[in-house]
Scaffold this motif. Structure first.
Motif, short mmCIF file in Angstrom:
data_model
loop_
_atom_site.label_atom_id
_atom_site.label_comp_id
_atom_site.label_asym_id
_atom_site.label_seq_id
_atom_site.Cartn_x
_atom_site.Cartn_y
_atom_site.Cartn_z
N TYR A 302 0.84 -1.20 0.00
CA TYR A 302 0.00 0.00 0.00
C TYR A 302 0.88 1.25 0.00
O TYR A 302 0.55 2.25 -0.66
CB TYR A 302 -0.89 -0.02 1.24
N PHE A 303 2.00 1.21 0.72
CA PHE A 303 2.88 2.37 0.82
C PHE A 303 4.00 2.34 -0.22
O PHE A 303 4.40 3.38 -0.72
CB PHE A 303 3.52 2.42 2.22
N ILE A 363 0.26 9.46 8.14
CA ILE A 363 1.48 8.70 7.92
C ILE A 363 2.34 8.65 9.18
O ILE A 363 2.97 7.63 9.49
CB ILE A 363 2.28 9.29 6.74
N TYR A 366 0.28 6.06 11.44
CA TYR A 366 0.12 4.69 10.93
C TYR A 366 1.02 4.46 9.72
O TYR A 366 0.54 4.31 8.59
CB TYR A 366 -1.34 4.45 10.53
N SER A 368 2.60 1.90 8.88
CA SER A 368 2.62 0.51 8.41
C SER A 368 1.26 -0.16 8.47
O SER A 368 1.17 -1.37 8.30
CB SER A 368 3.62 -0.31 9.23
N PRO A 370 -2.22 0.29 6.70
CA PRO A 370 -3.15 0.95 5.77
C PRO A 370 -4.61 0.85 6.19
O PRO A 370 -5.38 1.78 5.95
CB PRO A 370 -2.89 0.22 4.45
N GLU A 371 -5.02 -0.27 6.81
CA GLU A 371 -6.43 -0.41 7.17
C GLU A 371 -6.85 0.65 8.18
O GLU A 371 -7.98 1.13 8.16
CB GLU A 371 -6.70 -1.81 7.72
N ILE A 373 -5.47 3.67 8.44
CA ILE A 373 -5.56 4.92 7.67
C ILE A 373 -6.90 5.01 6.95
O ILE A 373 -7.59 6.04 6.99
CB ILE A 373 -4.39 4.99 6.65
N LYS A 374 -7.29 3.92 6.29
CA LYS A 374 -8.55 3.92 5.56
C LYS A 374 -9.74 4.12 6.49
O LYS A 374 -10.73 4.77 6.13
CB LYS A 374 -8.69 2.62 4.77
N THR A 414 -3.28 1.63 -2.96
CA THR A 414 -2.01 2.27 -2.62
C THR A 414 -2.25 3.61 -1.94
O THR A 414 -3.32 4.22 -2.09
CB THR A 414 -1.15 2.51 -3.87
N TRP A 415 -1.25 4.06 -1.21
CA TRP A 415 -1.33 5.37 -0.56
C TRP A 415 -1.45 6.48 -1.62
O TRP A 415 -2.24 7.41 -1.47
CB TRP A 415 -0.09 5.58 0.31
N THR A 418 -4.89 6.59 -2.82
CA THR A 418 -5.77 7.12 -1.78
C THR A 418 -5.70 8.64 -1.73
O THR A 418 -6.73 9.33 -1.65
CB THR A 418 -5.39 6.53 -0.41
#
Length: 551
Positions: A302-303, A363, A366, A368, A370-371, A373-374, A414-415, A418
């Motif tokens: 994702y990152f 960032i 979080y 590492s 992604p869930e 962040i979402k 991906t970031w 997003t």
């Protein structure tokens, strides 16, 4: 010691003779058991002689070629699957790919066959046949292989609350005993392969498994390995290295295997993957923790994107004391409040500056996960919806462009994707809150301005509204409506008028009709002439003559 039995399959008798002589000269471990002129003859021979260890098959043969033979051999229920080396007169990449996808052991060019070329290939082949022979006594029947994979899968997804009930403990202990027997519990490691998207086709999954196993089997003399399909997007590789004492050596071994897996899946099946690799641990009950660690690492794509291997050190530390977490939460809540306020400002730069601060906060908290962040962004979207409704704007107008946005943001891969999606979503909210006045007809929204620029750059190509909508990141229906609203003309008439204006310039420069048609995106000159006359009222020839008289 008995020699390994080989079958040569080639439609050219001289080629078969040459290969037979080379093998007799260069290998004392391989004996030619027979020859065949095509795939059908080879299959008939294999049904009679099921002790064949090695097949050397030409790619190009009548009736049944080498690739078709390889596929038939893989599908046949032979007591032992022979190794297959493919032969070709041509360096054809598509044949190489098809052969390896179907499980060929190696590939040789017939034009290069000499002692120096063939000796290393045969030595590697004999080593693999010896390795197979030594493992034969310990190998698992397919049903037992499935049983071990099934138990490993259950262990992988086991949570603390998932311990077996008392009446199930006997079966549970029996399952653990099976895993201990076939895997051991020393130097365990888990690698989780994450495909860039789910694969819906079973045939593709079979090829993925075949490809992974063809690589991992080569290293089983260094350890024990099981490959299991987790779901339509993930494959789990379970390793144990009972003879190793060094984690450095274990990492080197798994890195070599997994890099090869990644390369082959990309080259042969055009699949992009990320692989999360766990720490090394001991104990059968550690499989769950190792799997969860590998799973968390695999989503670092994702990152950082796909085509990477992610080891534990790739995950940045995210643990935070409760007081610092509370401070972060206060900052995040303040950010959301200020962002929603800034959307009410007509100046777009105000909310855009706020938004960049918010991305930085996420960032930082979080790096590492992604869930999480979402999840935070999903909540922010719901809160933004209240601003819309309070200003009398229908939420359906937003969903026409971004269907179910709070859920849609959770599906982003991906970031970078997003960030772009959130920017476009808030841009639409701002447009709805600050509609362009009718007197400001020269103003174009960023979405329409970008679409217009794409049309003007690619007017001479086959360009569709659906393609442009994907490029600017909005739905086709929204772009169609917004484009007509802001430019005063629909997409097709706008493109047609632009092409005709460019055609006029070309005609004025003396180009021939068919050259002009091709230059402005029309394959058929007659179709171009009809469109030109419909728009201008005259044919291209008449237009050019009129221009020449005026000049």
């Amino acid at each position: 010691m008995a020699k390994f039995q080989a079958l040569i399959v080639d439609d050219e008798p001289l080629a078969r003779l040459a290969l037979r002589e080379y093998i007799l000269l260069t290998s004392a471990d391989i004996e030619i058991a027979g020859e065949a002129g095509d795939g059908f003859e080879a299959l008939a021979f294999l049904k009679e002689r099921q002790d064949i260890d090695l097949i050397l098959a030409d790619i190009q043969m009548p009736r049944m070629n080498g690739v078709e033979l390889l596929k038939a051999v893989r599908e046949a229920a032979f007591p032992q699957q022979p190794l297959v080396i493919m032969l070709s007169a041509y360096s054809d990449y598509s044949f190489v790919r098809d052969s390896f996808v179907l499980g060929a052991f190696d590939y040789m060019l017939k034009a290069k066959l000499d002692e120096n070329y063939i000796i290393p290939v045969l030595e590697k082949t004999v080593d693999e046949l010896n390795r197979r022979q030594s493992l034969l006594a310990d190998s698992l029947p397919s049903d037992e292989e499935e049983t071990v994979c099934s138990i490993l899968h259950r262990l992988s997804v086991l949570q603390e609350t998932g311990q077996p009930m008392l009446e199930q403990k006997e079966d549970w202990n029996r399952s653990l005993a099976i895993v201990r027997k076939h895997m051991g519990e020393k130097n365990q490691e888990v690698a989780l392969i994450r495909l860039s998207e789910a694969v819906p086709f079973e045939d593709t999954h079979r090829m993925i498994l075949q490809t992974i196993r063809s690589v991992t089997n080569k290293e089983r003399n260094e350890g024990i390995c099981r490959v299991c399909r987790h779901d339509d997007r993930h494959y789990t590789i379970f390793f144990t290295f009972p003879e190793q004492c060094s984690t450095v050596v274990i990492r080197r071994l798994t890195h070599t295997v997994l890099t090869d897996v990644q390369i082959r899946l990309r080259q042969f099946l055009n699949l992009r993957i990320s692989i999360g690799i766990s720490h090394v641990a001991n104990g059968v009950m550690q499989w769950s923790r190792l799997f969860q660690q590998a799973e968390r690492l695999s989503v670092l794509s994702y990152f950082h994107g796909y085509d990477h291997l992610y080891y534990p050190e790739a995950a940045r530390q995210t643990s935070m004391p409760s007081d610092k977490h509370n401070q972060w939460k206060d900052k995040w809540n303040l950010f959301k409040t200020e962002l929603l306020k800034s959307l009410k400002e007509a100046d777009q730069s105000v909310y855009k500056r706020q938004l960049q601060d918010g991305f930085g906060l996420l960032i930082e908290r979080y790096p590492s996960f992604p869930e999480r962040i979402k999840s935070e962004l999903s909540e922010m979207i719901w809160e933004a919806g209240t601003v819309i409704s309070r200003n009398g704007i229908a939420w359906n107008d937003i969903q026409a462009v971004f269907p179910h946005p709070a859920e849609q943001v959770r599906q982003l891969e991906t970031w970078e994707e997003t960030v772009k999606w959130i920017e476009q979503f808030l841009e639409l909210l701002h447009e709805k809150l600050h509609p362009v006045s009718k007197g400001a007809s020269a103003w174009l929204s960023p979405v329409v301005a970008k679409a217009k620029a794409i049309i003007e750059k690619h007017y001479d190509e086959e360009i569709l509204l659906s393609t442009i909508s994907e490029m600017v990141g909005v739905s086709e229906s929204y772009l169609s409506k917004q484009f007509a609203k802001e430019t005063g003309v629909n997409f097709i008439p706008y493109l047609t008028n632009l092409r005709i204006e460019k055609a006029k310039q070309a005609l004025e420069n003396g180009l021939k009709i068919y050259d002009v048609a091709e230059k402005v995106g029309y394959v058929n000159p007659e179709h171009f002439s009809r469109i030109f006359k419909k728009v201008t009222g005259v044919s291209p020839i008449a237009y050019r003559k009129k221009y020449e008289r005026q000049a």
